[in-house]
Motif scaffolding. Structure first.
Motif, PDB file in Angstrom:
ATOM      1  N   UNK A  81       0.833  -1.202   0.000  1.00  0.00           N
ATOM      2  CA  UNK A  81       0.000   0.000   0.000  1.00  0.00           C
ATOM      3  C   UNK A  81       0.873   1.260   0.000  1.00  0.00           C
ATOM      4  N   UNK A  82       1.907   1.256   0.830  1.00  0.00           N
ATOM      5  CA  UNK A  82       2.815   2.403   0.895  1.00  0.00           C
ATOM      6  C   UNK A  82       3.693   2.465  -0.345  1.00  0.00           C
ATOM      7  N   UNK A  83       4.252   1.312  -0.734  1.00  0.00           N
ATOM      8  CA  UNK A  83       5.199   1.284  -1.846  1.00  0.00           C
ATOM      9  C   UNK A  83       4.548   1.721  -3.157  1.00  0.00           C
ATOM     10  N   UNK A  84       3.337   1.276  -3.396  1.00  0.00           N
ATOM     11  CA  UNK A  84       2.655   1.653  -4.637  1.00  0.00           C
ATOM     12  C   UNK A  84       2.409   3.158  -4.684  1.00  0.00           C
ATOM     13  N   UNK A  85       2.094   3.753  -3.530  1.00  0.00           N
ATOM     14  CA  UNK A  85       1.897   5.200  -3.479  1.00  0.00           C
ATOM     15  C   UNK A  85       3.209   5.942  -3.775  1.00  0.00           C
ATOM     16  N   UNK A  86       4.300   5.456  -3.215  1.00  0.00           N
ATOM     17  CA  UNK A  86       5.597   6.088  -3.457  1.00  0.00           C
ATOM     18  C   UNK A  86       5.977   6.015  -4.935  1.00  0.00           C
ATOM     19  N   UNK A  87       5.795   4.835  -5.522  1.00  0.00           N
ATOM     20  CA  UNK A  87       6.127   4.670  -6.941  1.00  0.00           C
ATOM     21  C   UNK A  87       5.197   5.516  -7.814  1.00  0.00           C
ATOM     22  N   UNK A  88       3.924   5.590  -7.417  1.00  0.00           N
ATOM     23  CA  UNK A  88       2.997   6.427  -8.152  1.00  0.00           C
ATOM     24  C   UNK A  88       3.396   7.897  -8.102  1.00  0.00           C
ATOM     25  N   UNK A  89       3.824   8.337  -6.928  1.00  0.00           N
ATOM     26  CA  UNK A  89       4.286   9.713  -6.789  1.00  0.00           C
ATOM     27  C   UNK A  89       5.506   9.964  -7.665  1.00  0.00           C
ATOM     28  N   UNK A  90       6.415   8.990  -7.710  1.00  0.00           N
ATOM     29  CA  UNK A  90       7.611   9.127  -8.534  1.00  0.00           C
ATOM     30  C   UNK A  90       7.244   9.257 -10.010  1.00  0.00           C
ATOM     31  N   UNK A  91       6.299   8.446 -10.459  1.00  0.00           N
ATOM     32  CA  UNK A  91       5.877   8.508 -11.861  1.00  0.00           C
ATOM     33  C   UNK A  91       5.261   9.864 -12.180  1.00  0.00           C
ATOM     34  N   UNK A  92       4.445  10.382 -11.254  1.00  0.00           N
ATOM     35  CA  UNK A  92       3.849  11.686 -11.471  1.00  0.00           C
ATOM     36  C   UNK A  92       4.886  12.798 -11.539  1.00  0.00           C
ATOM     37  N   UNK A  93       5.860  12.753 -10.634  1.00  0.00           N
ATOM     38  CA  UNK A  93       6.925  13.753 -10.644  1.00  0.00           C
ATOM     39  C   UNK A  93       7.790  13.621 -11.900  1.00  0.00           C
TER      40      UNK A  93
END
Length: 216
Positions: free
Chosen positions: A79-91
C-alpha cells in the motif's frame, strides 16, 4: 571502522537485491566477519542499520533473520510502496528531462525485447530489467529522498516480485504496463502516470497469499 561497516552493509544489500538472500534466511555474524576480514563491531553496526531499515530482525546470539512479512505486513508495505512509486511517476512526468526520457525508453525496450523473446522463461533476468525500469522512473522524479524511500521499501518485497514473474503471462503483462506508464510519462500526463503506476504495483490478497506460500 565506518568504511568496514559500509563494506559489509553494501554486501548484504547487494545479496538481497540479487536474490542470494531471501526472506527468512539467517544472516550469521561469523561468516560475514570471515568473508570480509572484519571484527564483530562492523558486522553488528551493519545489523543496526539493517534493523533500522526494517530489513532484518535480530536473533539473540545467532545474528539476524531477513525480514519475512506476514500477509498483513505484505499488504501494508505494498500500500505504501505503490503510493511512493505512483508519486515518482507523477513527478517524472512533470520534471522529465532528455536524459531521463532516454533512460526510461531504453529500460522499456529491454523489457519488451525480453517479453518477445522469452515470454514465459528466465524470470530472474526479467526481474532485473523490471528493476531497471522502476529505477529509471524514480531517478527521473528528481527527488533523492523519494528515491531512497522507494529503494528501502522495495527491498522488503524484492524476492516476491521476482517470484511473480514465474507465472504464465506475467512477463508480457508487465512489459505492456511499462510501455503504457512510459508513454504517459513521456507525454507529461502527471495524474494518469501516477495512477497507472500505483495500480501496476498492487497485488490482490489471493496473489499475495500465493507469493508468500512460494517462499515459505
Amino acid at each position: 571502522m565506518a568504511g568496514q561497516t559500509d563494506q559489509v552493509l553494501n554486501a548484504v544489500l547487494f545479496s538481497i537485491d540479487r536474490g542470494t538472500l531471501n526472506p527468512g534466511d539467517i544472516i550469521e555474524e561469523a561468516p560475514l566477519m570471515e568473508t570480509y576480514g572484519v571484527s564483530r563491531t562492523p558486522v553488528r553496526e551493519c545489523f543496526i542499520h539493517l534493523e533500522a531499515a526494517g530489513l532484518i530482525r535480530r536473533l539473540p546470539r545467532k545474528g539476524a533473520v531477513l525480514f519475512k512479512p506476514t500477509l498483513e505486513e505484505f499488504l501494508a508495505i505494498v500500500e505504501v510502496h505503490s503510493r511512493l512509486e505512483g508519486q515518482a511517476a507523477g513527478l517524472a512526468a512533470r520534471r522529465l528531462g532528455a536524459a531521463d526520457a532516454a533512460a526510461i525508453e531504453a529500460a522499456v525496450l529491454a523489457c519488451e525485447e525480453h517479453a518477445a523473446e522469452k515470454p514465459s522463461s528466465d524470470a530472474d533476468s526479467y526481474y532485473h530489467l523490471n528493476i531497471r525500469f522502476h529505477q529509471a522512473v524514480a531517478q527521473a522524479a528528481g527527488n533523492p529522498f523519494l528515491l531512497e524511500m522507494i529503494k528501502a521499501n522495495a527491498r522488503k518485497l524484492m524476492a516476491y516480485y521476482r517470484v511473480a514473474y514465474r507465472y504464465p503471462g506475467a512477463i508480457a503483462h508487465s512489459a505492456s504496463e511499462h510501455r503504457r506508464i512510459a508513454t504517459l510519462i513521456l507525454n507529461h500526463d502527471t495524474d494518469e502516470a501516477s495512477r497507472v503506476m500505483e495500480r501496476h504495483l498492487c497485488f490482490d490478497q489471493v496473489t499475495v497469499m500465493d507469493l508468500l506460500a512460494a517462499l515459505d
